[in-house]
Write an enzyme that holds these catalytic residues in place. Structure first.
Site, PDB file in Angstrom:
ATOM      1  CG  HIS A  17      -1.928  -0.950   1.353  1.00  0.00           C
ATOM      2  ND1 HIS A  17      -2.160  -1.731   2.411  1.00  0.00           N
ATOM      3  CD2 HIS A  17      -2.861  -1.316   0.483  1.00  0.00           C
ATOM      4  CE1 HIS A  17      -3.261  -2.661   2.150  1.00  0.00           C
ATOM      5  NE2 HIS A  17      -3.627  -2.261   1.069  1.00  0.00           N
ATOM      6  CE  LYS A  41     -13.048  -6.536   2.262  1.00  0.00           C
ATOM      7  NZ  LYS A  41     -11.759  -5.743   1.973  1.00  0.00           N
ATOM      8  NE  ARG A  90      -2.775  -7.048  -4.409  1.00  0.00           N
ATOM      9  CZ  ARG A  90      -3.645  -7.105  -3.365  1.00  0.00           C
ATOM     10  NH1 ARG A  90      -3.042  -7.433  -2.344  1.00  0.00           N
ATOM     11  NH2 ARG A  90      -4.846  -7.037  -3.507  1.00  0.00           N
ATOM     12  CB  SER A 128      -4.455  -6.129   4.559  1.00  0.00           C
ATOM     13  OG  SER A 128      -3.864  -5.245   4.154  1.00  0.00           O
TER      14      SER A 128
HETATM   15  P1  ADP Z   1      -5.855  -5.952   0.589  1.00  0.00           P
HETATM   16  O1  ADP Z   1      -6.188  -6.259  -0.909  1.00  0.00           O
HETATM   17  O2  ADP Z   1      -4.249  -5.995   0.667  1.00  0.00           O
HETATM   18  O3  ADP Z   1      -6.612  -6.514   1.236  1.00  0.00           O
HETATM   19  P2  ADP Z   1      -7.045  -3.464   0.130  1.00  0.00           P
HETATM   20  O4  ADP Z   1      -8.249  -3.804   0.003  1.00  0.00           O
HETATM   21  O5  ADP Z   1      -6.808  -2.383   1.299  1.00  0.00           O
HETATM   22  O6  ADP Z   1      -5.768  -4.324   0.579  1.00  0.00           O
HETATM   23  O7  ADP Z   1      -6.683  -2.757  -1.297  1.00  0.00           O
HETATM   24  C1  ADP Z   1      -6.567  -1.417  -1.747  1.00  0.00           C
HETATM   25  C2  ADP Z   1      -5.764  -1.301  -2.902  1.00  0.00           C
HETATM   26  O8  ADP Z   1      -4.555  -1.597  -2.796  1.00  0.00           O
HETATM   27  C3  ADP Z   1      -6.402  -2.347  -3.965  1.00  0.00           C
HETATM   28  O9  ADP Z   1      -6.123  -1.499  -5.276  1.00  0.00           O
HETATM   29  C4  ADP Z   1      -5.319  -3.398  -4.051  1.00  0.00           C
HETATM   30  O10 ADP Z   1      -5.202  -3.689  -5.295  1.00  0.00           O
HETATM   31  C5  ADP Z   1      -3.993  -2.449  -3.875  1.00  0.00           C
HETATM   32  N1  ADP Z   1      -3.019  -3.329  -2.991  1.00  0.00           N
HETATM   33  C6  ADP Z   1      -3.179  -3.853  -2.018  1.00  0.00           C
HETATM   34  N2  ADP Z   1      -1.893  -4.668  -1.589  1.00  0.00           N
HETATM   35  C7  ADP Z   1      -1.043  -4.085  -2.573  1.00  0.00           C
HETATM   36  C8  ADP Z   1       0.151  -4.351  -3.014  1.00  0.00           C
HETATM   37  N3  ADP Z   1       0.987  -5.418  -2.334  1.00  0.00           N
HETATM   38  N4  ADP Z   1       1.026  -3.843  -4.217  1.00  0.00           N
HETATM   39  C9  ADP Z   1       0.066  -3.056  -4.731  1.00  0.00           C
HETATM   40  N5  ADP Z   1      -1.053  -2.720  -4.627  1.00  0.00           N
HETATM   41  C10 ADP Z   1      -1.792  -3.315  -3.629  1.00  0.00           C
END
Ligand code: ADP
Length: 164
Positions: A17, A41, A90, A128
């Protein structure tokens, strides 16, 4: 002035992130990190904890705002005059999920463009949910998190295991 939103759960914020946040802050004049209130969630961290963790990890980046929002993302975009929605990709699974979302948002409110940023390969395996899964089974997640977040995660891990 171009303003973007980077929406997500950030439960907790990871190095992946943070990499996206820094790169987005270089592309836009202002980046709002939008923490989604998602009744579906069951987050480990409260909204206030997630906000505080984001504040602490982004304090060196001047053009960041941290906000929470509920309801439709496009409604928030309309209200705050947001030009871009930042999403991190990703791999194929993220893309398959993200593309229709971006197209729906485009239909609903064409003034905001979705901007996909390719994940840094060093972080593309991080999520996460993987961090939380490792925590449940006693695995080491420290390389996936900023150090100050790893410490908070350890504390939360202990709290959660007491409640199980
Ligand atoms: P997660 O998928 O880790 O539970 P979120 O739902 O908070 O996280 O994701 C928010 C945004 O951050 C999404 O666009 C997701 O694709 C992106 N994201 C999450 N982890 C990564 C990472 N390791 N590298 C790049 N983008 C990421």
């Amino acid at each position: 002035m171009k303003r973007a939103i980077y929406p997500g759960s950030f439960d907790p914020v990871t190095l992946g992130h943070l990499d996206i946040i820094k790169r987005a802050a270089g592309l836009f004049d202002e980046v709002i990190i939008g923490i989604l209130v998602n009744p579906g969630k069951n987050p480990w961290f409260t909204m206030e904890e997630r906000m505080e963790m984001l504040r602490c990890t982004t304090k060196e980046i001047p053009n960041i705002e941290i906000a929470s929002f509920e309801g439709l993302l496009v409604d928030f975009c309309r209200m705050r005059k947001i030009d871009g929605i930042i999403r991190g990709v990703r791999g194929g699974t993220d893309f398959d999920y993200e593309l229709p979302m971006a197209q729906i948002n485009q239909q609903l409110y064409a003034k905001t463009e979705t901007v996909f940023l390719a994940a840094n390969p060093a972080y593309s395996f991080i999520s996460s949910s993987a961090v939380k899964e490792l925590a449940v089974f006693g695995g080491d997640y420290t390389s996936m998190l900023p150090p100050e977040i790893a410490a908070r995660m350890k504390y939360k891990e202990n709290q959660m295991s007491k409640n199980r």
